[in-house]
Design a protein around this motif. Sequence first.
Motif, PDB file in Angstrom:
ATOM      1  N   TYR A 111       0.851  -1.198   0.000  1.00  0.00           N
ATOM      2  CA  TYR A 111       0.000   0.000   0.000  1.00  0.00           C
ATOM      3  C   TYR A 111       0.879   1.237   0.000  1.00  0.00           C
ATOM      4  CZ  TYR A 111      -3.492   3.403   1.542  1.00  0.00           C
ATOM      5  OH  TYR A 111      -4.319   4.491   1.640  1.00  0.00           O
ATOM      6  N   PHE A 112       0.646   2.154  -0.947  1.00  0.00           N
ATOM      7  CA  PHE A 112       1.483   3.340  -1.085  1.00  0.00           C
ATOM      8  C   PHE A 112       0.770   4.630  -0.693  1.00  0.00           C
ATOM      9  CE2 PHE A 112       3.128   0.347  -4.382  1.00  0.00           C
ATOM     10  CZ  PHE A 112       4.314   0.046  -3.715  1.00  0.00           C
ATOM     11  N   GLY A 113      -0.421   4.499  -0.129  1.00  0.00           N
ATOM     12  CA  GLY A 113      -1.145   5.674   0.319  1.00  0.00           C
ATOM     13  C   GLY A 113      -0.692   6.121   1.699  1.00  0.00           C
ATOM     14  N   LEU A 114      -1.516   6.947   2.331  1.00  0.00           N
ATOM     15  CA  LEU A 114      -1.221   7.516   3.635  1.00  0.00           C
ATOM     16  C   LEU A 114      -1.765   6.602   4.733  1.00  0.00           C
ATOM     17  CD1 LEU A 114       0.068  10.190   4.748  1.00  0.00           C
ATOM     18  CD2 LEU A 114      -2.272  11.098   4.846  1.00  0.00           C
ATOM     19  N   ALA A 115      -1.008   6.507   5.837  1.00  0.00           N
ATOM     20  CA  ALA A 115      -1.419   5.703   6.983  1.00  0.00           C
ATOM     21  C   ALA A 115      -0.721   6.245   8.217  1.00  0.00           C
ATOM     22  CB  ALA A 115      -1.072   4.223   6.769  1.00  0.00           C
ATOM     23  N   PRO A 116      -1.201   5.930   9.421  1.00  0.00           N
ATOM     24  CA  PRO A 116      -0.505   6.383  10.631  1.00  0.00           C
ATOM     25  C   PRO A 116       0.953   5.938  10.638  1.00  0.00           C
ATOM     26  CG  PRO A 116      -2.681   5.557  11.189  1.00  0.00           C
ATOM     27  CD  PRO A 116      -2.470   5.254   9.744  1.00  0.00           C
ATOM     28  N   GLY A 117       1.853   6.909  10.878  1.00  0.00           N
ATOM     29  CA  GLY A 117       3.276   6.628  10.877  1.00  0.00           C
ATOM     30  C   GLY A 117       3.903   6.589   9.500  1.00  0.00           C
ATOM     31  N   LYS A 118       3.146   6.968   8.470  1.00  0.00           N
ATOM     32  CA  LYS A 118       3.621   6.855   7.092  1.00  0.00           C
ATOM     33  C   LYS A 118       3.450   8.175   6.347  1.00  0.00           C
ATOM     34  CE  LYS A 118       3.082   3.728   3.121  1.00  0.00           C
ATOM     35  NZ  LYS A 118       2.342   2.554   2.634  1.00  0.00           N
ATOM     36  N   SER A 119       4.351   8.425   5.405  1.00  0.00           N
ATOM     37  CA  SER A 119       4.308   9.650   4.599  1.00  0.00           C
ATOM     38  C   SER A 119       3.805   9.363   3.184  1.00  0.00           C
ATOM     39  CB  SER A 119       5.699  10.288   4.515  1.00  0.00           C
ATOM     40  OG  SER A 119       6.163  10.662   5.782  1.00  0.00           O
ATOM     41  N   ALA A 120       3.304  10.399   2.540  1.00  0.00           N
ATOM     42  CA  ALA A 120       2.920  10.350   1.124  1.00  0.00           C
ATOM     43  C   ALA A 120       3.181  11.732   0.539  1.00  0.00           C
ATOM     44  CB  ALA A 120       1.464   9.950   0.948  1.00  0.00           C
ATOM     45  N   LEU A 121       3.387  11.781  -0.755  1.00  0.00           N
ATOM     46  CA  LEU A 121       3.673  13.045  -1.432  1.00  0.00           C
ATOM     47  C   LEU A 121       2.410  13.612  -2.048  1.00  0.00           C
ATOM     48  CD1 LEU A 121       5.764  15.123  -2.520  1.00  0.00           C
ATOM     49  CD2 LEU A 121       6.003  13.644  -4.538  1.00  0.00           C
ATOM     50  N   LEU A 122       2.120  14.867  -1.713  1.00  0.00           N
ATOM     51  CA  LEU A 122       1.033  15.577  -2.395  1.00  0.00           C
ATOM     52  C   LEU A 122       1.547  16.004  -3.762  1.00  0.00           C
ATOM     53  CD1 LEU A 122      -0.379  17.857   0.450  1.00  0.00           C
ATOM     54  CD2 LEU A 122      -1.312  15.683  -0.369  1.00  0.00           C
ATOM     55  N   ARG A 123       0.890  15.571  -4.799  1.00  0.00           N
ATOM     56  CA  ARG A 123       1.318  15.849  -6.173  1.00  0.00           C
ATOM     57  C   ARG A 123       1.569  17.354  -6.362  1.00  0.00           C
ATOM     58  NH1 ARG A 123       3.368  13.941 -10.863  1.00  0.00           N
ATOM     59  NH2 ARG A 123       1.989  14.037 -12.670  1.00  0.00           N
ATOM     60  N   TYR A 124       2.727  17.695  -6.893  1.00  0.00           N
ATOM     61  CA  TYR A 124       3.138  19.077  -7.178  1.00  0.00           C
ATOM     62  C   TYR A 124       3.401  19.911  -5.929  1.00  0.00           C
ATOM     63  CZ  TYR A 124       0.991  17.777 -11.647  1.00  0.00           C
ATOM     64  OH  TYR A 124       0.630  17.125 -12.805  1.00  0.00           O
ATOM     65  N   CYS A 126       4.132  18.885  -1.556  1.00  0.00           N
ATOM     66  CA  CYS A 126       5.090  18.529  -0.517  1.00  0.00           C
ATOM     67  C   CYS A 126       4.711  17.205   0.135  1.00  0.00           C
ATOM     68  CB  CYS A 126       5.129  19.632   0.542  1.00  0.00           C
ATOM     69  SG  CYS A 126       3.496  19.957   1.254  1.00  0.00           S
ATOM     70  N   PRO A 127       5.666  16.576   0.825  1.00  0.00           N
ATOM     71  CA  PRO A 127       5.335  15.359   1.574  1.00  0.00           C
ATOM     72  C   PRO A 127       4.525  15.694   2.831  1.00  0.00           C
ATOM     73  CG  PRO A 127       7.703  15.515   1.115  1.00  0.00           C
ATOM     74  CD  PRO A 127       7.112  16.856   0.844  1.00  0.00           C
ATOM     75  N   ILE A 128       3.595  14.807   3.177  1.00  0.00           N
ATOM     76  CA  ILE A 128       2.849  14.930   4.426  1.00  0.00           C
ATOM     77  C   ILE A 128       2.941  13.605   5.170  1.00  0.00           C
ATOM     78  CG2 ILE A 128       1.243  16.714   3.641  1.00  0.00           C
ATOM     79  CD1 ILE A 128      -0.826  14.465   3.176  1.00  0.00           C
ATOM     80  N   LYS A 129       2.780  13.672   6.488  1.00  0.00           N
ATOM     81  CA  LYS A 129       2.863  12.459   7.309  1.00  0.00           C
ATOM     82  C   LYS A 129       1.787  12.477   8.374  1.00  0.00           C
ATOM     83  CE  LYS A 129       6.008   9.689  10.149  1.00  0.00           C
ATOM     84  NZ  LYS A 129       7.391   9.543  10.686  1.00  0.00           N
ATOM     85  N   TYR A 152       3.468  18.537   7.445  1.00  0.00           N
ATOM     86  CA  TYR A 152       4.131  18.571   6.149  1.00  0.00           C
ATOM     87  C   TYR A 152       5.617  18.838   6.316  1.00  0.00           C
ATOM     88  CZ  TYR A 152       4.903  23.658   5.520  1.00  0.00           C
ATOM     89  OH  TYR A 152       5.357  24.951   5.612  1.00  0.00           O
ATOM     90  N   ASP A 153       6.386  18.412   5.329  1.00  0.00           N
ATOM     91  CA  ASP A 153       7.835  18.589   5.329  1.00  0.00           C
ATOM     92  C   ASP A 153       8.165  19.759   4.401  1.00  0.00           C
ATOM     93  OD1 ASP A 153      10.550  18.473   5.142  1.00  0.00           O
ATOM     94  OD2 ASP A 153      10.656  16.505   4.200  1.00  0.00           O
ATOM     95  N   PRO A 154       8.361  20.975   4.950  1.00  0.00           N
ATOM     96  CA  PRO A 154       8.580  22.157   4.092  1.00  0.00           C
ATOM     97  C   PRO A 154       9.873  22.081   3.283  1.00  0.00           C
ATOM     98  CG  PRO A 154       8.962  22.702   6.397  1.00  0.00           C
ATOM     99  CD  PRO A 154       8.376  21.322   6.376  1.00  0.00           C
ATOM    100  N   GLU A 155      10.862  21.331   3.767  1.00  0.00           N
ATOM    101  CA  GLU A 155      12.138  21.228   3.060  1.00  0.00           C
ATOM    102  C   GLU A 155      12.171  20.060   2.076  1.00  0.00           C
ATOM    103  OE1 GLU A 155      15.255  21.157   5.921  1.00  0.00           O
ATOM    104  OE2 GLU A 155      14.768  23.126   6.755  1.00  0.00           O
ATOM    105  N   LYS A 156      11.107  19.289   2.064  1.00  0.00           N
ATOM    106  CA  LYS A 156      10.948  18.174   1.119  1.00  0.00           C
ATOM    107  C   LYS A 156      12.107  17.172   1.200  1.00  0.00           C
ATOM    108  CE  LYS A 156       8.296  21.040  -2.096  1.00  0.00           C
ATOM    109  NZ  LYS A 156       8.110  21.505  -3.497  1.00  0.00           N
ATOM    110  N   LYS A 157      12.569  16.913   2.424  1.00  0.00           N
ATOM    111  CA  LYS A 157      13.633  15.933   2.615  1.00  0.00           C
ATOM    112  C   LYS A 157      13.093  14.501   2.568  1.00  0.00           C
ATOM    113  CE  LYS A 157      16.622  18.934   5.401  1.00  0.00           C
ATOM    114  NZ  LYS A 157      17.290  19.114   6.718  1.00  0.00           N
ATOM    115  N   THR A 158      11.832  14.346   2.933  1.00  0.00           N
ATOM    116  CA  THR A 158      11.199  13.024   2.895  1.00  0.00           C
ATOM    117  C   THR A 158      10.956  12.615   1.451  1.00  0.00           C
ATOM    118  OG1 THR A 158      10.071  13.657   4.933  1.00  0.00           O
ATOM    119  CG2 THR A 158       9.305  11.658   3.846  1.00  0.00           C
TER     120      THR A 158
END
Length: 265
Positions: A111-124, A126-129, A152-158
Amino acid sequence: MTLAGLRRRGVTSTAINTFVREIGITRSDCSMIHMSRLEYHIREELNKTAPRTMVVLDPVKVVITNWKDDLIKDCEARKWPDSEAESYKVPISMVLYIERSDFRLKDSKDYFGLAPGKSALLRYACPIKCVDAKDVVLAEDNETILEIRVEYDPEKKTKPRGVLHWVAEPSPGINPLEVEVRLFDRLFNSENPAELDDWLSDLNGKSKVVIPIAFAVPQLAKGVDVGDKFQFERLGYFVVDKDSTPEKLVFNRTVTLRDSYKNGK
C-alpha cells in the motif's frame, strides 16, 4: 451503445475511426471484438489531447497542523506530461482533501497511500505524514474517518513512494469547487452476455454511478465548455456534459486510465 452515447461520453471520431481500421473486416458471423480494443484507442487519443487536472471524487478532510492558518501558496501543476509544457496554478492551504481510499488505518507493504506513521507526497506540492493513529478523527460509529491531521515537510527531505492527488480550500473556510461526476462502466459484467442463459442477471449494477459532489481545482471553473475533455489525474478521462450549468459543472467518465476489466470485474 450508440454513436450519440459514445460522443456524449467524450469518445472522439478519430478514436472510433482508428479502431475500425485496426479491427479490419471478417466474413465470420461469430467473431467478437473485445471492448478493451476500442478503449485502447480512446486512451491513446485522449492521452495526447486531454489536459491534466485534479479532482477528488470521494473526499476526506486533511488538516496540516504545522501550516499557518491563513497561508495560501500556489503550486505549479502540469497540464501535460512534458515537464516543459504548459502549467497552471493550484492553491494549497492548511485544509485540503484527498481520496478516502488513499488513507488506511492499517498499513501494508503493498500500500502506497497515507497511513498512521507513514508519509505520502502531495502531487506538485510537498510530503505529508500522519504521525499517529491519534491524529485520525472518527465518527460515532468508530469506523468512518472524518478528518486526518498531518504534518508537512517544508524542506521536502522526505521521499515517500506514494503520490496523492488532492484539492485544497482556496481560502480558509471556503469549500473547493464542487462538480458532479458520472462514472460510466460496461453494462454487463461478462464480455459476451449472449452466451448466458439468464443474461439479465449479468447486468452491471454499477454501470452508472453518480457522484453529486466531488471537489475540483479552481482552474476547472475558468473557460470550460461542453465537450471539453480532461484527464483527472490517477482517475481517468472525463468530458464536460451538456447538463452542466453556470453554477455547477457535470463530467462524464469516458474511460479509466487503465483497463480494469478482468475476470468479469
